[in-house]
Design an enzyme around this catalytic site. Sequence first.
Site, PDB file in Angstrom:
ATOM      1  N   TYR A  55      34.170-107.528  40.044  1.00 19.72           N
ATOM      2  CA  TYR A  55      33.334-106.312  40.490  1.00 19.72           C
ATOM      3  C   TYR A  55      34.244-105.228  39.719  1.00 19.72           C
ATOM      4  CZ  TYR A  55      31.157-108.553  44.475  1.00 19.72           C
ATOM      5  OH  TYR A  55      30.310-109.528  45.081  1.00 19.72           O
ATOM      6  N   LEU A 226      20.511-104.297  52.498  1.00 15.53           N
ATOM      7  CA  LEU A 226      19.753-103.171  52.496  1.00 15.53           C
ATOM      8  C   LEU A 226      18.738-102.964  51.694  1.00 15.53           C
ATOM      9  CD1 LEU A 226      22.574-100.535  53.166  1.00 15.53           C
ATOM     10  CD2 LEU A 226      20.761-101.105  54.812  1.00 15.53           C
ATOM     11  N   ALA A 227      18.329-104.192  50.602  1.00 18.03           N
ATOM     12  CA  ALA A 227      17.404-104.095  49.750  1.00 18.03           C
ATOM     13  C   ALA A 227      17.290-103.267  48.816  1.00 18.03           C
ATOM     14  CB  ALA A 227      16.003-104.245  50.568  1.00 18.03           C
ATOM     15  N   GLY A 229      18.070-100.169  48.992  1.00 21.11           N
ATOM     16  CA  GLY A 229      17.275 -98.742  49.447  1.00 21.11           C
ATOM     17  C   GLY A 229      15.806 -98.797  49.383  1.00 21.11           C
TER      18      GLY A 229
END
Length: 319
Positions: A55, A226-227, A229
Amino acid sequence: MTSANGRGRLIYGCMGLGGPWDGTSYGAAEIDHAAAVIEAAQGIGVELFDHADIYRSGKSEAVFGEVLARSQGLREKILLQTKCGIRLGERGLETHYDLSRDAILERVNQSLKRLQTDYVDVLLLHRPDPLLDPREVADAVGKLMAEGKVRQLGVSNMSAAQIEYLQNQLETPIVANQLEMSLLRRDWLESTVLVNHAEGLEYSFPHGTLEHCMTQGIELQAYGSLAQGRYTGANPEELSPAEAATAAMLEQLAAEKDTTPESVLLGWLMKHPARISPVIGTTNGKRIKACADAASVAATMTRAQWYGLWVAARGNNIP
């Protein structure tokens, strides 16, 4: 480690911390931002913080480690999870996987150094490696556990068969499987009802994976929960009719329950009997706070509300 043992079910995913993905260095601003995000996540009951060695080219772990170093007692109040197994931009390849013994040991030790801690509570194997030798994995994990550097083992993006294949060589139980799961990414759900149905050909999620994890007590961690947003305000002009209808239904249910669309969205996931633990990755403190009511929404959501959201997201009825 699992939520059944008392940990809150929301997980914070740290991929957004540390600045750009390129090789530029981080500074005080990135460390301060990470500290604020960690505090916001703790404020809604998050205990487990999820990392991976790749990351932000390692900077997500590094800025988190800087926060741990300057925050006395913080390490003892949280759980840390990281992943290894993906290699980016090495050996002439853009991406390849490596779960060899030496790679696991190398990457975990590098992660511990960046995180400025002696151990991680959970190590996840990030993606299936076709060249994986389960005996090598068992040897590496056994060594890391004997040295106190890893306390529990999990996987990510693996099927039931792959988990069983690994578990047969391991002396420690696999405790978690992290998969992309949301109201937008529904392969895990659609595949359970589209057996022997033509529409099922559109979904590749391996049958039996959820059931295996539930039977074996393996925590299902949902990244992308949360897809991005999609249903909660990000680029509303780009929504499909089904997505717009789903967003409107989330708003309506949030108003009825005196909460936020984000909490309803996560509550929908958590309502499933697999006891899914959502991983939230937003770095916006306001949006993190908006997730606070997810567990209570899950507890009060009716079957009709749950199915209503699913059908809205599908854009058509279930078979």
